[in-house]
Enzyme design. Sequence first.
Site, PDB file in Angstrom:
ATOM      1  N   CYS A 183       0.842  -1.202   0.000  1.00 31.03           N
ATOM      2  CA  CYS A 183       0.000   0.000   0.000  1.00 31.03           C
ATOM      3  C   CYS A 183       0.882   1.258   0.000  1.00 31.03           C
ATOM      4  O   CYS A 183       1.536   1.553  -0.985  1.00 31.03           O
ATOM      5  CB  CYS A 183      -0.965  -0.037   1.185  1.00 31.03           C
ATOM      6  SG  CYS A 183      -2.393   1.063   0.973  1.00 31.03           S
ATOM      7  N   HIS A 222      -3.737  -5.024   0.810  1.00 30.90           N
ATOM      8  CA  HIS A 222      -3.172  -5.545   2.057  1.00 30.90           C
ATOM      9  C   HIS A 222      -3.283  -7.067   2.088  1.00 30.90           C
ATOM     10  O   HIS A 222      -4.316  -7.607   2.481  1.00 30.90           O
ATOM     11  CB  HIS A 222      -3.891  -4.941   3.266  1.00 30.90           C
ATOM     12  CG  HIS A 222      -3.583  -3.499   3.491  1.00 30.90           C
ATOM     13  ND1 HIS A 222      -2.499  -3.075   4.230  1.00 30.90           N
ATOM     14  CD2 HIS A 222      -4.207  -2.376   3.050  1.00 30.90           C
ATOM     15  CE1 HIS A 222      -2.469  -1.750   4.245  1.00 30.90           C
ATOM     16  NE2 HIS A 222      -3.489  -1.301   3.535  1.00 30.90           N
ATOM     17  N   GLU A 261      -1.999  -9.039   4.113  1.00 30.69           N
ATOM     18  CA  GLU A 261      -1.915  -9.570   5.474  1.00 30.69           C
ATOM     19  C   GLU A 261      -3.269  -9.719   6.164  1.00 30.69           C
ATOM     20  O   GLU A 261      -3.386 -10.451   7.154  1.00 30.69           O
ATOM     21  CB  GLU A 261      -0.999  -8.682   6.336  1.00 30.69           C
ATOM     22  CG  GLU A 261      -1.545  -7.294   6.656  1.00 30.69           C
ATOM     23  CD  GLU A 261      -1.259  -6.259   5.577  1.00 30.69           C
ATOM     24  OE1 GLU A 261      -1.377  -5.060   5.881  1.00 30.69           O
ATOM     25  OE2 GLU A 261      -0.921  -6.649   4.440  1.00 30.69           O
TER      26      GLU A 261
END
Length: 528
Positions: free
Chosen positions: A90, A178, A180
């Site tokens: 990002c 993202h 994660e």
Amino acid sequence: MSDPKVTTQRNPSIVILDFGSQYSELIARRIRETEVYSMVLGYNSSVEELKKLSPQGIILSGGPSSVYEEKAPLCDPSIWDLDIPILGVCYGMQVMVKQLGGLVGEAIGKAEYGKALLQVDDPTALLTNVENGSTMWMSHGDSVKQLPAGFVRLAHTTNTPDAAIACHDRRFYGVQFHPEVVHSTDGMVIIRNFVHNICRSKPDWTTNTFIDEAINDVQEKVGKKRVLLALSGGVDSSTLAFLLKKAIGNQLTCMFIDQGFMRKGEPEFLMEFFDKKFHINVEYINARDRFLDKLQGVSDPEKKRKIIGTEFIRVFEEESLRLGPFDYLAQGTLYPDVIESSGTNIDPKTGERIAVKIKSHHNVGGLPKDLQFKLVEPLRTLFKDEVRKVGRSLGLPEEIVNRHPFPGPGLAIRILGEVTKEKLNCLRDADLIVREEIADAGLYHQIWQAFAVLLPVRSVGVMGDQRTYAWPIVLRCVSSEDGMTADWSRLPNSLLEKISNRIVNEVNGVNRVVLDITSKPPGTIEWE
């Protein structure tokens, strides 16, 4: 900058440079799930500091800033000459683009927040085995306008032409989403591709490896000297007690201060478990009356916390001098505390790091300096889920390993208003019923926290043709992954009815049970 040192002797395979993202810790946790050791450092860590750690790869986190602003946080420009793989996430991808000669600007009419479908243009390297059309989590108001020389597009979404990019020759990669977060369906595939395939990191960060290294570290540091541990019965201090017992045996003394605010049967269970069953030296300090006397007439929750914390320190000081001398104080500091104490939060307006107050548990924070303890903190490289794994491997029973979070001040902050013996007895009985019924229903491990709260008001009721005027109990049950956000748990109506019936019939002083259906935010999990 100077980040707190960790006790493990190993260097991280992957370093995450934190630009103020709420997900930086999560990136580290996801990497560790692949059995690779990772560490979070401030975004402005120097190349010299990074070279000392010899990482096999670097990840640049997201952040709240815009790279084109005057004081936007950027990394040391020499980082691009380290000749190791780098992944920008990002804002981290935008830092990469800007510092390598590309352009980033506001995504006017093209900002993306939430889920987006990823269209894979190059299914190699970073995106190997990533399904075309998989969902990824977006959270950006800026976008890449021009790629740096040598970069190519790997994937796009409807609103983001360059959702994933790469400079294959230099092993630089960027994703605008993202990977994660749990909402990114193939996010872990991307993380594994980067960590294992691109960085070639070995999966050697295991529970048993940590235990062996931690025991060696403690033995080298402590030698033959004595260690004192404040034992609360939570998973952190319990795991630490087991680890230290294995490392230094009878050199460890645990102090359990019973301030009178624990759940029903817990003090007896802890003494039976640690002292008698596992032969860990635990000194039991009964300070119930002392703490309760200090809280007489006190209703403000923050004052209650401060009084309990201050009194704990006084008791701890007195008893440690009586039982000592001790050379070391063991603390259950975890890695999130280390990260927070380094102050890596970023002010998006100034680009400067924000100093963040270290979270201190009430029973160890602020201990008098003249006690002259040296600290031993063998868990400070671990996240909470890793502590549970270590505890389980060391032989802790599931009832401690998977115990619901419990606040340091205990039931004193689940009784709104003044705390009295009568209210404590009432709340203990109600809380036990809540936990028993949820466990019997097989839902205990599906719920983050489940407990009772006693309100400082009375309500009218009717029991056995008699008018009653008694306290109401609030049932608070929430579901969460990490406690940062939470949703109220949708328990079966039959279970709610059973809990309510038992409480009003079995607990003296209660005639009403109400259900808290507030999520976090806007509410908090605890009422005080």
